[in-house]
Scaffold this active site. Structure first.
Site, mmCIF file in Angstrom:
data_model
loop_
_atom_site.group_PDB
_atom_site.id
_atom_site.type_symbol
_atom_site.label_atom_id
_atom_site.label_comp_id
_atom_site.label_asym_id
_atom_site.label_seq_id
_atom_site.Cartn_x
_atom_site.Cartn_y
_atom_site.Cartn_z
ATOM 1 N N GLU A 115 -12.238 24.671 -36.591
ATOM 2 C CA GLU A 115 -12.169 25.538 -35.398
ATOM 3 C C GLU A 115 -12.688 26.949 -35.651
ATOM 4 O O GLU A 115 -13.265 27.580 -34.772
ATOM 5 C CB GLU A 115 -10.729 25.617 -34.882
ATOM 6 C CG GLU A 115 -10.265 24.385 -34.133
ATOM 7 C CD GLU A 115 -9.716 23.288 -35.035
ATOM 8 O OE1 GLU A 115 -9.963 23.329 -36.262
ATOM 9 O OE2 GLU A 115 -9.040 22.391 -34.514
ATOM 10 N N GLY A 142 -8.959 19.006 -33.335
ATOM 11 C CA GLY A 142 -7.914 18.297 -32.603
ATOM 12 C C GLY A 142 -7.727 16.868 -33.093
ATOM 13 O O GLY A 142 -6.645 16.294 -32.963
ATOM 14 N N ALA A 202 -11.140 18.518 -30.072
ATOM 15 C CA ALA A 202 -10.960 18.719 -28.643
ATOM 16 C C ALA A 202 -12.351 18.668 -28.023
ATOM 17 O O ALA A 202 -13.355 18.761 -28.729
ATOM 18 C CB ALA A 202 -10.322 20.080 -28.413
ATOM 19 N N GLU A 241 -5.516 17.125 -35.982
ATOM 20 C CA GLU A 241 -4.200 17.534 -35.469
ATOM 21 C C GLU A 241 -3.457 16.341 -34.866
ATOM 22 O O GLU A 241 -2.249 16.180 -35.052
ATOM 23 C CB GLU A 241 -4.369 18.651 -34.439
ATOM 24 C CG GLU A 241 -4.856 19.938 -35.090
ATOM 25 C CD GLU A 241 -5.069 21.057 -34.101
ATOM 26 O OE1 GLU A 241 -5.923 20.895 -33.213
ATOM 27 O OE2 GLU A 241 -4.393 22.087 -34.208
HETATM 28 N N1 CAA Z 1 -16.658 18.364 -27.982
HETATM 29 C C1 CAA Z 1 -17.657 18.057 -27.139
HETATM 30 N N2 CAA Z 1 -18.828 17.536 -27.539
HETATM 31 C C2 CAA Z 1 -19.000 17.338 -28.842
HETATM 32 C C3 CAA Z 1 -17.998 17.647 -29.785
HETATM 33 C C4 CAA Z 1 -16.778 18.178 -29.306
HETATM 34 N N3 CAA Z 1 -15.775 18.476 -30.125
HETATM 35 N N4 CAA Z 1 -18.450 17.340 -31.021
HETATM 36 C C5 CAA Z 1 -19.684 16.838 -30.857
HETATM 37 N N5 CAA Z 1 -20.024 16.848 -29.539
HETATM 38 C C6 CAA Z 1 -21.261 16.342 -28.945
HETATM 39 C C7 CAA Z 1 -22.479 17.163 -29.369
HETATM 40 O O1 CAA Z 1 -22.660 18.266 -28.519
HETATM 41 C C8 CAA Z 1 -23.584 16.161 -29.250
HETATM 42 O O2 CAA Z 1 -23.910 16.045 -27.888
HETATM 43 P P1 CAA Z 1 -25.426 15.751 -27.442
HETATM 44 O O3 CAA Z 1 -25.797 14.455 -28.086
HETATM 45 O O4 CAA Z 1 -25.352 15.720 -25.960
HETATM 46 O O5 CAA Z 1 -26.214 16.909 -27.970
HETATM 47 C C9 CAA Z 1 -22.918 14.845 -29.648
HETATM 48 O O6 CAA Z 1 -21.506 15.068 -29.490
HETATM 49 C C10 CAA Z 1 -23.169 14.423 -31.074
HETATM 50 O O7 CAA Z 1 -22.877 15.507 -31.939
HETATM 51 P P2 CAA Z 1 -23.791 15.840 -33.201
HETATM 52 O O8 CAA Z 1 -25.218 15.856 -32.807
HETATM 53 O O9 CAA Z 1 -23.217 17.059 -33.809
HETATM 54 O O10 CAA Z 1 -23.516 14.547 -34.121
HETATM 55 P P3 CAA Z 1 -23.336 14.431 -35.687
HETATM 56 O O11 CAA Z 1 -23.117 13.015 -35.961
HETATM 57 O O12 CAA Z 1 -24.426 15.172 -36.384
HETATM 58 O O13 CAA Z 1 -21.992 15.231 -36.036
HETATM 59 C C11 CAA Z 1 -19.696 15.852 -35.808
HETATM 60 C C12 CAA Z 1 -20.765 14.773 -35.572
HETATM 61 C C13 CAA Z 1 -19.494 16.085 -37.305
HETATM 62 C C14 CAA Z 1 -18.416 15.405 -35.170
HETATM 63 C C15 CAA Z 1 -20.181 17.200 -35.191
HETATM 64 O O14 CAA Z 1 -20.552 16.959 -33.846
HETATM 65 C C16 CAA Z 1 -19.147 18.288 -35.165
HETATM 66 O O15 CAA Z 1 -18.976 18.987 -36.148
HETATM 67 N N6 CAA Z 1 -18.470 18.462 -34.006
HETATM 68 C C17 CAA Z 1 -17.533 19.533 -33.792
HETATM 69 C C18 CAA Z 1 -16.258 19.270 -34.468
HETATM 70 C C19 CAA Z 1 -15.325 20.390 -34.139
HETATM 71 O O16 CAA Z 1 -15.640 21.558 -34.220
HETATM 72 N N7 CAA Z 1 -14.108 20.019 -33.759
HETATM 73 C C20 CAA Z 1 -13.133 20.957 -33.415
HETATM 74 C C21 CAA Z 1 -13.148 21.138 -31.942
HETATM 75 S S1 CAA Z 1 -12.139 22.434 -31.451
HETATM 76 C C22 CAA Z 1 -10.592 21.818 -31.442
HETATM 77 O O17 CAA Z 1 -10.366 20.709 -31.756
HETATM 78 C C23 CAA Z 1 -9.612 22.849 -30.952
HETATM 79 C C24 CAA Z 1 -8.197 22.492 -31.056
HETATM 80 O O18 CAA Z 1 -7.583 22.647 -32.074
HETATM 81 C C25 CAA Z 1 -7.477 22.090 -29.866
#
Ligand code: CAA
Length: 696
Positions: free
Chosen positions: A127, A104, A63, A107
């Site tokens: 999450e 998400g 998400a 999911e």
């Molecule tokens: N939402 C918004 N922005 C996000 C994001 C997300 N889920 N995931 C990454 N970003 C953004 C980061 O903030 C970063 O932004 P900036 O360049 O402006 O700083 C950019 O994307 C790149 O991210 P990384 O520097 O982390 O890139 P990476 O290649 O090292 O890693 C990744 C990529 C593995 C996807 C890592 O970003 C990550 O772990 N992201 C989070 C994943 C996560 O937690 N997902 C679950 C979200 S909650 C959810 O989904 C709830 C639900 O059930 C409804």
């Protein structure tokens, strides 16, 4: 259809491609056209099946975290609505997964009938690391494909798994070699040809029923997964949700998941953990070092000093895949250092966290020398020798002679002036501080100390390398103790007076562990060795009433079986010692201090508030670039509870006005400098400001 979603057709299969850089997060502007595209495919008689694929570097990685708590997160279509639509299709839907399908994203994929992944793909529900649980059916669908045991392990830990594991556990149906979208289309066509009905994941109950009939293994998995939750609510909620999936109907469990999600997402812990997620990424942006700066190439690393720090740093690099040359003054010192390194790896093998094969691979990356000339081909050299300027001068003088041009010369000093150290060379632009935390192969924090002359590409290089070896790097400026230890000093400044005035060591430590710290200050002193501070004080001509008295009695902490506490028969558990209580009372009496009951709140005010005050000074002096960097330092290097978001996030919650009022109170009472509110802190408090609202 839009820039975010395009639809193409191939032989009766609609290929819906999402494109929302950088990580295809499910922002509202993506959900809306995606929903419309799925509806259109559903209603188009010519479309027999669907593939959901992603452009760019990854499948949907979650998400959009930046939408949490805003109207955009709640706006239609929500992610659960999208998942319900996908699941209601009679035509087979196939997710084509590359990169990371996280949160998400997974999911969404689980709401499809099938999943095809490429070999490098990873899937997970992280999450919990954001203080929430999967809120779009992840806790009810994952157990249906992977089984409740595997699901609870994945959801409570938040750790992703690789494609092979995902295939073996039933999360993905096929691994594609080569063209992923092509393979997903072929898979969809095959399913169309086989004919329906295509079972949605919600209808796949075999693994749920098996656990329901015999829950013992599942309960054991829950127990193991939730053994260490450190006061965090989310891991327990994750386990509860998976249990609901086993015990309740799909829809009941889904509703409960939603309730738990809604409760957690608005709570302080989740806000704190989301803050830390973005703070960590922000910390990777170094003021004055743009994206156009190209890092230098690091192929070989040299480490000077094979003691505890040097050995740990060397292990961190070897673990990250770098060849490491270790230099010591003598063969004996090298032998000792290597014996410890081998022992540490052997322990990891014993614990099952490292295979014999990987141990051998890592050890093969080490070479050893007593000759500086052998460091001539190293691209990065880090010294971890004795903390004394004259020793550093000797080392950097020698390095300056042997290191190749452009090699980065780093010091692991915890306190000393990096600018002076740089001045011992003719290339101060190549000198930087790399402050690791003990044990350096384990602790995540890396303070990168930027000297006056450190070149931008040196900073960019060590930041990249730091991340590659699994550290969380934060760039800080030069001052005594940098960010972390300087604040630690402020935190500890009034500890002895607290003891003398009536608090017991175990009370103070309990206040810290209740707060959420891994351990209290005195247990930490005993672990590190009281003699370290004692020696340091002596060299600076300083004294400490209790600390010195303990050392004079040979009580150095855990290593001597007694310090602030007793450690009997090699135990690592601190036991309060009446002898220490008596010592404290005697010292108080000698000084005419009247002892009284000290409240837990007073302990917080006299230890944590000065730490916030010191942080305000650190920001004023631009030693840290932003408040959130300080949070990253403390959470990753000093065990500050993640559920409180780091000291600056916590200070905002506590209220800056309150903090300043109480600092004023203690300053008036004691006259001590640590309590004198910093001008910037007072200004923020007076104007109703907060650290999080400060411009970066
Ligand atoms: N939402 C918004 N922005 C996000 C994001 C997300 N889920 N995931 C990454 N970003 C953004 C980061 O903030 C970063 O932004 P900036 O360049 O402006 O700083 C950019 O994307 C790149 O991210 P990384 O520097 O982390 O890139 P990476 O290649 O090292 O890693 C990744 C990529 C593995 C996807 C890592 O970003 C990550 O772990 N992201 C989070 C994943 C996560 O937690 N997902 C679950 C979200 S909650 C959810 O989904 C709830 C639900 O059930 C409804």
């Amino acid at each position: 259809m839009t820039d975010y979603v395009t639809v193409t057709h191939e032989d009766g299969i609609a290929i819906i491609t999402l494109d929302n850089p950088p990580v295809n997060a499910l922002s509202l502007h993506l959900r809306q056209p995606l929903f419309a595209a799925i509806e259109a495919a559903r209603d188009d008689a010519g479309v027999k099946g669907l593939v959901i694929a992603c452009a760019g570097r990854t499948f949907v990685s979650g998400a959009d975290i930046s939408e949490f708590g805003t109207d955009r997160a709640r706006a239609t279509p929500s992610l659960p609505e999208l998942c319900a639509l996908l699941e209601s299709l009679e035509k087979p839907a196939v997710a084509a997964i590359h990169g990371t399908a996280l949160g998400g994203g997974l999911e969404l994929a689980l709401a499809c009938h099938y999943r095809v992944a490429d070999r490098q793909a990873k899937v997970g529900l992280p999450e919990v690391k954001l203080g929430i649980l999967p809120g779009a059916g992840g806790t009810v669908r994952l157990p249906r494909v992977a089984g409740p045991e595997k699901a609870v392990k994945m959801i409570v830990s938040g750790s992703p798994i690789g494609a092979a594991d995902a295939l073996a556990s039933g999360i993905v149906d096929e691994i594609a070699e080569g063209d992923l979208t092509g393979a997903a289309v072929a898979f969809a066509r095959k399913k169309v040809a086989e004919g329906g009905p295509h079972l949605p994941v919600r209808a796949r109950n075999e693994k749920i029923e098996a656990t329901h009939a015999d829950p013992a293994a599942f309960e054991a998995a829950v127990k193991q997964a939730t053994a260490k939750t450190r006061g965090l609510e989310a891991p327990l909620a994750c386990a509860e949700a998976v249990r609901n999936a086993v015990e309740l109907s799909f829809d009941e469990a889904l509703n409960k998941e939603r309730e738990l999600f809604t409760r957690l997402v608005s709570g302080v812990q989740s806000r704190a953990q989301r803050h830390l997620f973005f703070a960590e990424r922000e910390a990777a942006k170094i003021p004055g070092v743009g994206k156009d700066v190209t890092p230098r190439e690091i192929r070989k690393v040299g480490i000077i000093g094979a003691g505890t720090m040097g050995g740990g740093i060397a292990m961190a690099f070897a673990n990250g895949g770098y060849p490491v040359t270790m230099l010591e003054a003598s063969e004996e010192a090298l032998d000792r250092g290597f014996a410890t390194i081998e022992k540490n790896y052997a322990i990891s093998v014993q614990r099952g966290s490292l295979s014999e094969e990987d141990k051998a691979k890592r050890l093969a990356r080490f070479s050893r020398t007593t000759d500086y000339a052998d460091l001539a081909d190293a691209d990065l050299i880090i010294e971890a020798v004795f903390e004394e300027m004259s020793v550093k001068q000797d080392v950097f003088g020698k390095l300056d002679k042997v290191a190749k041009p452009g090699a980065i010369l780093a010091t692991n000093t915890s306190y000393l002036d990096v600018n002076r150290i740089a001045s011992f060379t003719a290339r101060p632009q190549d000198v930087v501080g790399l402050h690791f935390f003990s044990p350096a192969n384990v602790m995540k924090l890396l303070e990168i100390v930027r000297g006056e002359k450190t070149a931008p590409d040196v900073l960019a290089t060590v930041l990249t390398v730091g991340k590659r070896i699994g550290k969380v790097p934060v760039v800080v400026g030069v001052c005594h103790g940098f960010v972390g230890n300087r604040m630690l000093g402020a935190r500890g400044d009034d500890l002895e007076p607290l003891l003398l005035e009536g608090a017991a060591p175990e009370q103070i430590d309990r206040v810290f562990t209740d707060f959420g710290f891994v351990m209290g200050p005195f247990a930490m002193w005993d672990l590190a060795g009281l003699d370290v501070g004692w020696r340091n004080r002596k060299s600076l001509g300083k004294t400490a009433v209790i600390g010195d008295a303990l050392c004079e009695r040979g009580r150095f902490g855990q290593k001597t079986g007694k310090g602030m506490y007793l450690y009997e028969n090699g135990s690592r558990t601190p036991t309060p010692d009446p002898e220490v209580a008596k010592l404290i009372e005697d010292k108080a009496a000698e000084r005419g201090i009247e002892r009284r009951a000290i409240s837990d709140q007073e302990i917080i005010e006299r230890t944590l508030y000065p730490m916030i005050n010191e942080a305000a000074l650190i920001l004023e002096e631009k030693i840290a670039s932003r408040p959130s960097d300080i949070d990253i330092v403390w959470v990753n290097g000093y065990g500050f509870p993640i559920g409180k978001g780091g000291p600056m996030f916590w200070a905002d919650l506590e209220g800056l006005k309150t903090i300043v009022e109480r600092l004023d109170h203690w300053h008036a009472r004691t006259g001590k400098k640590v309590f004198e509110p910093a001008a910037s802190l007072r200004r923020l408090a007076d104007t109703g400001g907060s650290f999080s609202a400060r411009p970066a």
